[in-house]
Design a protein around this motif. Structure first.
Motif, PDB file in Angstrom:
ATOM      1  N   THR A  61      12.289 -13.862 -16.355  1.00 37.35           N
ATOM      2  CA  THR A  61      13.389 -13.697 -17.402  1.00 37.35           C
ATOM      3  C   THR A  61      13.661 -11.763 -17.200  1.00 37.35           C
ATOM      4  N   GLY A  62      12.608 -11.145 -17.021  1.00 40.92           N
ATOM      5  CA  GLY A  62      12.256  -9.008 -16.874  1.00 40.92           C
ATOM      6  C   GLY A  62      12.047  -9.051 -18.801  1.00 40.92           C
ATOM      7  N   GLU A  63      12.607  -9.537 -19.203  1.00 43.19           N
ATOM      8  CA  GLU A  63      11.690  -9.419 -20.757  1.00 43.19           C
ATOM      9  C   GLU A  63      10.477  -8.297 -21.631  1.00 43.19           C
ATOM     10  N   LEU A  64      10.447  -7.255 -21.815  1.00 44.17           N
ATOM     11  CA  LEU A  64       9.408  -6.078 -22.299  1.00 44.17           C
ATOM     12  C   LEU A  64       9.413  -7.301 -23.139  1.00 44.17           C
ATOM     13  N   LEU A  65       7.386  -7.543 -22.888  1.00 40.31           N
ATOM     14  CA  LEU A  65       6.791  -7.321 -23.485  1.00 40.31           C
ATOM     15  C   LEU A  65       5.762  -6.835 -24.229  1.00 40.31           C
ATOM     16  N   ALA A  66       5.560  -6.154 -23.010  1.00 39.33           N
ATOM     17  CA  ALA A  66       4.370  -4.656 -23.283  1.00 39.33           C
ATOM     18  C   ALA A  66       4.529  -3.537 -22.771  1.00 39.33           C
ATOM     19  N   GLU A  67       3.962  -2.210 -22.893  1.00 44.96           N
ATOM     20  CA  GLU A  67       4.194  -1.317 -22.473  1.00 44.96           C
ATOM     21  C   GLU A  67       3.230  -0.885 -22.176  1.00 44.96           C
ATOM     22  N   VAL A  68       2.877  -0.041 -20.909  1.00 44.86           N
ATOM     23  CA  VAL A  68       0.809   0.261 -20.619  1.00 44.86           C
ATOM     24  C   VAL A  68       1.503   1.491 -20.294  1.00 44.86           C
ATOM     25  N   ALA A  83       1.454  -4.099 -26.548  1.00 42.24           N
ATOM     26  CA  ALA A  83       2.025  -4.689 -27.156  1.00 42.24           C
ATOM     27  C   ALA A  83       3.025  -5.454 -27.921  1.00 42.24           C
ATOM     28  N   ARG A  84       4.277  -6.247 -27.903  1.00 44.51           N
ATOM     29  CA  ARG A  84       5.220  -7.296 -29.284  1.00 44.51           C
ATOM     30  C   ARG A  84       4.185  -8.497 -29.985  1.00 44.51           C
ATOM     31  N   THR A  85       4.262  -8.622 -30.676  1.00 41.92           N
ATOM     32  CA  THR A  85       3.956  -9.617 -31.119  1.00 41.92           C
ATOM     33  C   THR A  85       3.564 -10.826 -30.482  1.00 41.92           C
ATOM     34  N   GLY A  86       2.379 -11.627 -30.139  1.00 35.86           N
ATOM     35  CA  GLY A  86       1.952 -12.285 -29.617  1.00 35.86           C
ATOM     36  C   GLY A  86       1.754 -12.295 -28.113  1.00 35.86           C
ATOM     37  N   HIS A  87       1.728 -11.786 -27.485  1.00 38.72           N
ATOM     38  CA  HIS A  87       1.335 -10.870 -26.125  1.00 38.72           C
ATOM     39  C   HIS A  87       1.353  -9.617 -25.796  1.00 38.72           C
ATOM     40  N   HIS A  88      -0.298  -9.761 -26.436  1.00 40.52           N
ATOM     41  CA  HIS A  88      -1.856  -8.506 -26.494  1.00 40.52           C
ATOM     42  C   HIS A  88      -1.689  -9.303 -24.967  1.00 40.52           C
TER      43      HIS A  88
END
Length: 112
Positions: A61-68, A83-88
């Protein structure tokens, strides 16, 4: 340096985007980042070699879940991220991939 895409197995890492095809700003807001110029600033930091950042995305989907992010300094670099909640799990996998890239391709010693 131009942005570099990284395949991290179950995750896809790419530069942050806010254009007609992909807009990461809603996901950034969900992650607590409300700065309207954030994506533009991150793009400029790539080009100036000040800071490299990757959106860690769900591959189909290309959805951003986190940023490093990777901040170079001489022959070392500091690795950071959120990370967004639930995406660690995505953040951990993406961070590992960026560390391998930084050490292998850029010759940097990475500090977390």
């Amino acid at each position: 340096m131009e942005p570099v895409e990284i395949n991290a197995g179950g995750w896809y890492l790419r530069a942050l985007r806010a254009d007609e095809r992909v807009d990461d700003r809603p996901a950034l807001t969900d992650g607590g980042i409300d700065d309207a110029e954030y994506v533009t600033r991150r793009a400029a930091q790539w080009l100036s070699d000040e800071h490299y950042s990757w959106a860690i995305c769900q591959p189909n989907t290309g959805e951003l879940l986190a940023e490093v992010g990777l901040t170079p300094s001489a022959e070392s670099a500091r690795l950071s991220g959120w990370a967004r909640t639930g995406h660690h799990d995505a953040l951990e996998a993406g961070s590992d991939a960026v560390q391998r890239f930084a050490e292998g391709a850029l010759g940097l010693t990475v500090h977390r």
